[in-house]
Scaffold this motif. Structure first.
Motif, PDB file in Angstrom:
ATOM      1  N   ASP A  59       0.831  -1.236  -0.057  1.00 53.28           N
ATOM      2  CA  ASP A  59      -0.030   0.067   0.341  1.00 53.28           C
ATOM      3  C   ASP A  59       0.828   1.137  -0.167  1.00 53.28           C
ATOM      4  N   GLY A  60       2.218   1.336   0.861  1.00 56.69           N
ATOM      5  CA  GLY A  60       2.767   2.281   0.856  1.00 56.69           C
ATOM      6  C   GLY A  60       3.546   2.736  -0.381  1.00 56.69           C
ATOM      7  N   ILE A  61       3.954   1.449  -1.365  1.00 54.66           N
ATOM      8  CA  ILE A  61       4.381   1.615  -2.571  1.00 54.66           C
ATOM      9  C   ILE A  61       3.495   2.229  -3.450  1.00 54.66           C
ATOM     10  N   LEU A  62       2.276   1.875  -3.368  1.00 58.92           N
ATOM     11  CA  LEU A  62       1.369   2.693  -4.344  1.00 58.92           C
ATOM     12  C   LEU A  62       1.031   3.822  -4.013  1.00 58.92           C
ATOM     13  N   GLU A  63       1.199   4.442  -2.678  1.00 53.78           N
ATOM     14  CA  GLU A  63       1.072   5.754  -2.386  1.00 53.78           C
ATOM     15  C   GLU A  63       2.030   6.536  -2.963  1.00 53.78           C
ATOM     16  N   LEU A  64       3.287   5.897  -2.763  1.00 49.53           N
ATOM     17  CA  LEU A  64       4.580   6.713  -3.407  1.00 49.53           C
ATOM     18  C   LEU A  64       4.422   6.704  -4.877  1.00 49.53           C
ATOM     19  N   ALA A  65       3.865   5.574  -5.544  1.00 45.40           N
ATOM     20  CA  ALA A  65       3.840   5.346  -6.886  1.00 45.40           C
ATOM     21  C   ALA A  65       2.958   6.796  -7.409  1.00 45.40           C
ATOM     22  N   ASP A  66       1.809   7.014  -6.809  1.00 47.98           N
ATOM     23  CA  ASP A  66       0.683   8.226  -7.104  1.00 47.98           C
ATOM     24  C   ASP A  66       1.556   9.296  -7.043  1.00 47.98           C
ATOM     25  N   ILE A  68       4.600   9.911  -7.203  1.00 47.04           N
ATOM     26  CA  ILE A  68       5.786   9.964  -8.328  1.00 47.04           C
ATOM     27  C   ILE A  68       5.004  10.392  -9.622  1.00 47.04           C
ATOM     28  N   LYS A  69       3.904   9.800  -9.653  1.00 51.52           N
ATOM     29  CA  LYS A  69       3.229  10.418 -10.984  1.00 51.52           C
ATOM     30  C   LYS A  69       2.929  11.722 -11.234  1.00 51.52           C
ATOM     31  N   GLN A  70       2.638  12.451  -9.857  1.00 51.63           N
ATOM     32  CA  GLN A  70       2.352  13.857  -9.801  1.00 51.63           C
ATOM     33  C   GLN A  70       3.741  14.792 -10.011  1.00 51.63           C
ATOM     34  N   TYR A  71       4.924  14.235  -9.010  1.00 46.07           N
ATOM     35  CA  TYR A  71       5.773  15.177  -8.851  1.00 46.07           C
ATOM     36  C   TYR A  71       7.137  14.586  -9.289  1.00 46.07           C
ATOM     37  N   GLY A  72       7.098  13.347  -9.869  1.00 44.76           N
ATOM     38  CA  GLY A  72       8.279  12.762 -10.217  1.00 44.76           C
ATOM     39  C   GLY A  72       9.181  12.431  -8.941  1.00 44.76           C
ATOM     40  N   ILE A  73      10.404  11.701  -9.105  1.00 45.73           N
ATOM     41  CA  ILE A  73      11.222  11.177  -8.138  1.00 45.73           C
ATOM     42  C   ILE A  73      12.196  12.423  -7.765  1.00 45.73           C
ATOM     43  N   ILE A  74      11.856  12.854  -6.685  1.00 44.89           N
ATOM     44  CA  ILE A  74      12.691  14.332  -6.037  1.00 44.89           C
ATOM     45  C   ILE A  74      14.013  13.644  -5.663  1.00 44.89           C
ATOM     46  N   ALA A  98       8.558   3.442  -8.525  1.00 48.14           N
ATOM     47  CA  ALA A  98       8.609   3.956 -10.054  1.00 48.14           C
ATOM     48  C   ALA A  98       8.333   3.076 -10.909  1.00 48.14           C
ATOM     49  N   ARG A  99       8.371   1.606 -10.795  1.00 50.86           N
ATOM     50  CA  ARG A  99       7.841   0.598 -11.679  1.00 50.86           C
ATOM     51  C   ARG A  99       6.346   0.666 -11.774  1.00 50.86           C
ATOM     52  N   ALA A 100       5.981   0.622 -10.286  1.00 49.73           N
ATOM     53  CA  ALA A 100       4.435   0.683 -10.249  1.00 49.73           C
ATOM     54  C   ALA A 100       3.619   1.956 -10.999  1.00 49.73           C
ATOM     55  N   ALA A 101       4.480   3.112 -11.014  1.00 47.67           N
ATOM     56  CA  ALA A 101       4.017   4.144 -11.708  1.00 47.67           C
ATOM     57  C   ALA A 101       4.261   4.226 -13.086  1.00 47.67           C
TER      58      ALA A 101
END
Length: 296
Positions: A59-66, A68-74, A98-101
């Motif tokens: 779930d945490g991975i998917l939240e981070l993926a969302d 990343i979709k908006q702001y990219g990898i900082i 990133a893979r999930a995104a």
């Protein structure tokens, strides 16, 4: 004012702070040694096999993926070049997200480290983010000591913890495997686990851990339970043994039906899981056919 959190020399000393795409430290080096942030094909990246963290919250991975979709990898990943791929030194969670995104490339800095430095960086990063469960952390300390002949005080210095904290963490590895799994699954706390440690018998440890979970005992209540156990160890041991015999009997019954090794792991009063072992694809198909025939 809240002090900035850090561990040992911290990641900042092992992964230098950058100025633009070039770090302060790297500006002093020769041009061909400068490590710049670059984009790397995500399919050319593989996780570090020595990564201390084994469990990733999906779930945490998917939240981070969302995010990343908006702001990219900082924050870029830290990678090391291998023969035909790049190995992750720091940032496996970002890579998974990133893979999930659906990213094709990710920002990264390519560095060269020794095997020991890679293990230390991965451990420090996970501790700083509080990403490790107690058993993963203890195993990481044990690996540093066993693989690189470090002493506990040397490990403590590298991760900015006391030697006592390292010792107490590694003592958790003396727990019965079933109790360790309960700690990993957050069924009991580290405080509960340390209270159980003085008991040498693994079955008794597991019995008490299950009782803690079933009855939602506090650490203080667990301490009282241990004191009572010490006063009357025989009756408690017999209670555990009886439970073990019941499950062993059930395991044998299922084994005779299925024709392979079966293990019953009790997790709580009325819950648990049954593990069925198979040793080839043919045997797996046989077991599946057996279950399908039972439905008819």
């Amino acid at each position: 004012m809240v002090a900035k959190r850090g561990l040992g020399k911290g990641l900042d000393s092992m992964i230098p702070e950058k100025i633009g795409n070039i770090s302060k430290e790297e500006k002093k080096t020769e041009p061909n040694n400068v490590s710049r942030e670059t984009l790397i094909n995500i399919n050319e990246i593989e996780p570090n096999k020595s990564q201390p963290r084994k469990n990733f919250n999906e779930d945490g991975i998917l939240e981070l993926a969302d995010s990343i979709k908006q702001y990219g990898i900082i924050q870029p990943l830290i990678l090391q070049k291998k023969d035909k791929y790049y190995e992750i030194v720091a940032g496996e969670r970002r890579w998974r997200a990133a893979r999930a995104a659906g990213l094709k490339k990710v920002p990264a800095i390519i560095k060269n480290y020794t095997t020991q430095e890679i293990m230390e960086i991965a451990l420090i990063e996970n501790i700083q983010r509080e990403d490790l469960n107690p058993i993963e952390e203890a195993i990481a300390y044990q690996n540093l000591i066993s693989e690189f002949n470090l002493k506990q005080d040397e490990v403590a210095e590298r991760v900015s913890k006391s030697r006592t904290a390292i010792t107490n963490s590694m003592r958790l590895l003396k727990l019965d495997r079933r109790v360790q799994q309960m700690l990993i699954d957050d069924m009991i706390s580290s405080g509960h686990a340390r209270t159980i440690l003085p008991i040498e018998d693994g079955d008794v440890q597991y019995h008490i851990a299950t009782k803690i979970f079933d009855e939602k005992l506090s650490v203080r209540e667990t301490e009282k339970l241990i004191k009572n156990l010490n006063k009357n160890p025989i009756s408690k041991k017999q209670e555990v043994d009886n439970s073990i015999y019941i499950y062993k009997d059930l395991e044998e019954k299922i084994k005779r039906i299925i024709g392979t090794k079966v293990t019953i792991n009790k997790k709580s009063k009325n819950k648990g899981k049954i593990e069925i072992e198979y040793y080839s694809e043919e045997e797996l198909e046989r077991i599946i056919d057996l279950f399908e025939n039972m439905e008819q």
